[in-house]
Enzyme design. Structure first.
Site, PDB file in Angstrom:
ATOM      1  N   TYR A 191       0.838  -1.218   0.000  1.00 16.39           N
ATOM      2  CA  TYR A 191       0.000   0.000   0.000  1.00 16.39           C
ATOM      3  C   TYR A 191       0.871   1.267   0.000  1.00 16.39           C
ATOM      4  CZ  TYR A 191      -3.648  -3.254   1.770  1.00 16.39           C
ATOM      5  OH  TYR A 191      -4.529  -4.310   1.967  1.00 16.39           O
TER       6      TYR A 191
HETATM    7  N1  LIG Z   1      -5.643  -8.592   1.911  1.00 13.44           N
HETATM    8  C1  LIG Z   1      -6.057  -8.136   0.749  1.00 13.44           C
HETATM    9  O1  LIG Z   1      -5.808  -8.727  -0.314  1.00 13.44           O
HETATM   10  C2  LIG Z   1      -6.851  -6.872   0.717  1.00 13.44           C
HETATM   11  C3  LIG Z   1      -7.414  -6.437  -0.494  1.00 13.44           C
HETATM   12  C4  LIG Z   1      -8.183  -5.295  -0.478  1.00 13.44           C
HETATM   13  C5  LIG Z   1      -8.393  -4.596   0.714  1.00 13.44           C
HETATM   14  N2  LIG Z   1      -7.808  -5.016   1.873  1.00 13.44           N
HETATM   15  C6  LIG Z   1      -8.020  -4.305   3.171  1.00 13.44           C
HETATM   16  O2  LIG Z   1      -9.413  -4.052   3.356  1.00 13.44           O
HETATM   17  C7  LIG Z   1      -9.605  -2.649   3.564  1.00 13.44           C
HETATM   18  C8  LIG Z   1     -10.972  -2.202   3.082  1.00 13.44           C
HETATM   19  O3  LIG Z   1     -11.200  -2.575   1.745  1.00 13.44           O
HETATM   20  P1  LIG Z   1     -11.549  -1.530   0.589  1.00 13.44           P
HETATM   21  O4  LIG Z   1     -10.679  -0.362   0.775  1.00 13.44           O
HETATM   22  O5  LIG Z   1     -11.579  -2.255  -0.694  1.00 13.44           O
HETATM   23  O6  LIG Z   1     -13.025  -1.135   0.779  1.00 13.44           O
HETATM   24  P2  LIG Z   1     -14.250  -0.951   1.764  1.00 13.44           P
HETATM   25  O7  LIG Z   1     -13.859  -0.620   3.139  1.00 13.44           O
HETATM   26  O8  LIG Z   1     -15.120  -2.119   1.496  1.00 13.44           O
HETATM   27  O9  LIG Z   1     -14.903   0.338   1.090  1.00 13.44           O
HETATM   28  C9  LIG Z   1     -14.214   1.563   1.014  1.00 13.44           C
HETATM   29  C10 LIG Z   1     -15.004   2.510   0.117  1.00 13.44           C
HETATM   30  O10 LIG Z   1     -16.279   2.782   0.707  1.00 13.44           O
HETATM   31  C11 LIG Z   1     -16.384   4.178   0.975  1.00 13.44           C
HETATM   32  N3  LIG Z   1     -16.983   4.299   2.317  1.00 13.44           N
HETATM   33  C12 LIG Z   1     -16.452   3.959   3.510  1.00 13.44           C
HETATM   34  N4  LIG Z   1     -17.331   4.146   4.491  1.00 13.44           N
HETATM   35  C13 LIG Z   1     -18.446   4.640   3.924  1.00 13.44           C
HETATM   36  C14 LIG Z   1     -19.710   5.040   4.441  1.00 13.44           C
HETATM   37  N5  LIG Z   1     -19.992   4.953   5.750  1.00 13.44           N
HETATM   38  N6  LIG Z   1     -20.652   5.487   3.558  1.00 13.44           N
HETATM   39  C15 LIG Z   1     -20.385   5.570   2.246  1.00 13.44           C
HETATM   40  N7  LIG Z   1     -19.205   5.205   1.688  1.00 13.44           N
HETATM   41  C16 LIG Z   1     -18.240   4.730   2.535  1.00 13.44           C
HETATM   42  C17 LIG Z   1     -14.972   4.733   0.963  1.00 13.44           C
HETATM   43  O11 LIG Z   1     -15.014   6.075   0.559  1.00 13.44           O
HETATM   44  P3  LIG Z   1     -13.970   7.216   1.031  1.00 13.44           P
HETATM   45  O12 LIG Z   1     -12.620   6.550   1.186  1.00 13.44           O
HETATM   46  O13 LIG Z   1     -14.032   8.198  -0.078  1.00 13.44           O
HETATM   47  O14 LIG Z   1     -14.464   7.758   2.309  1.00 13.44           O
HETATM   48  C18 LIG Z   1     -14.314   3.848  -0.087  1.00 13.44           C
HETATM   49  O15 LIG Z   1     -14.626   4.272  -1.391  1.00 13.44           O
HETATM   50  C19 LIG Z   1      -8.439  -2.029   2.792  1.00 13.44           C
HETATM   51  O16 LIG Z   1      -8.219  -0.679   3.157  1.00 13.44           O
HETATM   52  C20 LIG Z   1      -7.315  -2.964   3.175  1.00 13.44           C
HETATM   53  O17 LIG Z   1      -6.824  -2.645   4.476  1.00 13.44           O
HETATM   54  C21 LIG Z   1      -7.039  -6.150   1.895  1.00 13.44           C
END
Ligand SMILES: NC(=O)c1ccc[n+]([C@@H]2O[C@H](COP(=O)([O-])OP(=O)(O)OC[C@H]3O[C@@H](n4cnc5c(N)ncnc54)[C@H](OP(=O)(O)O)[C@@H]3O)[C@@H](O)[C@H]2O)c1
Length: 246
Positions: A52
């Site tokens: 990241y």
């Molecule tokens: N191990 C792996 O392979 C892997 C892969 C992917 C992700 N991850 C981990 O999982 C974490 C989360 O996954 P992710 O980043 O894909 O997505 P997520 O948490 O499922 O969704 C994030 C998205 O939703 C929006 N959001 C967040 N809270 C909200 C709310 N209350 N209302 C409306 N929109 C909202 C955010 O917008 P804004 O940011 O604009 O606020 C962003 O666009 C990552 O940060 C990472 O740490 C791990």
């Protein structure tokens, strides 16, 4: 400053907060501020990765928050992950098990391991992983892998718990959220908590960071849990580790 409540204990006795904060796609410049905001909102479990490119920002955010809110380092659990180029028996053993035995890391985790991968790994290593982080969200519940891990004492963390934001537009999810006076995002997070899965929502907005942590004053009924389980795919990556290339 808030403190979110649910805690889970890893099989080695280490306690982790049952709600994490993910920092994937947060720019290195903004990471420290987002992490500080998350800790202020009550998160004590921060998820980053070498890939990241923002581990330094996580460290700065944690340091700033400790100073500002009088927290001890051991109160904040930070996970990071090695990138694919560090995989392979020798490198992985060197990277994980030695550091754990030396006491330099508190727990060993894996990511994107399906049930058969976890089984193969545990048959072939001295130390069973304590955590497995997999994609898990409304419309994409990897039930078999999660249940296999939980039955073997491995804590499951859900990446993309909001389907990267995609699932939040789903009509059925919003109908259920309306019943509880909560947002669709809060329902996604609460649904995971009730399955003893650690959600790792990511946001760069203080409003959402706070909202996503405000999930401990209600519970979803059995009937609605089942209705949410039945929502078909409606967003998120649907990552398949068996067909992915590194
Ligand atoms: N191990 C792996 O392979 C892997 C892969 C992917 C992700 N991850 C981990 O999982 C974490 C989360 O996954 P992710 O980043 O894909 O997505 P997520 O948490 O499922 O969704 C994030 C998205 O939703 C929006 N959001 C967040 N809270 C909200 C709310 N209350 N209302 C409306 N929109 C909202 C955010 O917008 P804004 O940011 O604009 O606020 C962003 O666009 C990552 O940060 C990472 O740490 C791990």
């Amino acid at each position: 400053m808030n403190h979110v409540s649910a805690n889970l204990t890893l099989y080695n006795g280490v306690k982790i907060s049952g709600l994490g904060f993910g920092v994937w796609q947060i720019s290195p410049l903004h990471t420290a501020k987002c992490v500080r905001t998350a800790i202020k909102a009550g998160y004590r479990n921060i998820d980053t990765a070498e890939g990241y490119m923002n581990e330094k920002g996580v460290g700065e955010g944690v340091r700033q928050a400790m100073e500002e809110y009088g927290l001890k380092r051991e109160e904040i659990f930070v996970s990071t992950k090695l990138w694919n180029s560090h995989r392979g028996y020798d490198k992985a053993m060197k990277a994980f098990e030695e550091l754990y035995r030396d006491g330099r890391i508190k727990a060993i985790g894996v990511s994107n391991f399906l049930a058969h991968h976890v089984q193969a790994l545990t048959e072939d290593s001295d130390i069973k992983p304590m955590v497995n982080q997999i994609e898990y969200h409304v419309g994409f519940g990897q039930v078999k892998s999660a249940e296999y891990c939980q039955a073997n004492g491995i804590v499951v963390e859900a990446w993309s718990p909001l389907g990267s934001g995609g699932v939040l537009r789903n009509g059925e999810l919003n109908r259920i959220a309306g019943k509880y006076g909560k947002s669709a995002a809060q329902i996604c997070i609460r649904w995971l908590l009730q399955k003893n899965i650690v959600p790792l929502p990511k946001s760069t907005h203080e409003k959402y960071i706070m909202e996503n942590a405000d999930v401990f004053d209600f519970s979803i009924s059995e009937e609605d849990m089942t209705a949410i389980d039945r929502i078909p795919y409606c967003g998120g990556m649907m990552f398949d580790p068996d067909s992915a290339r590194s």
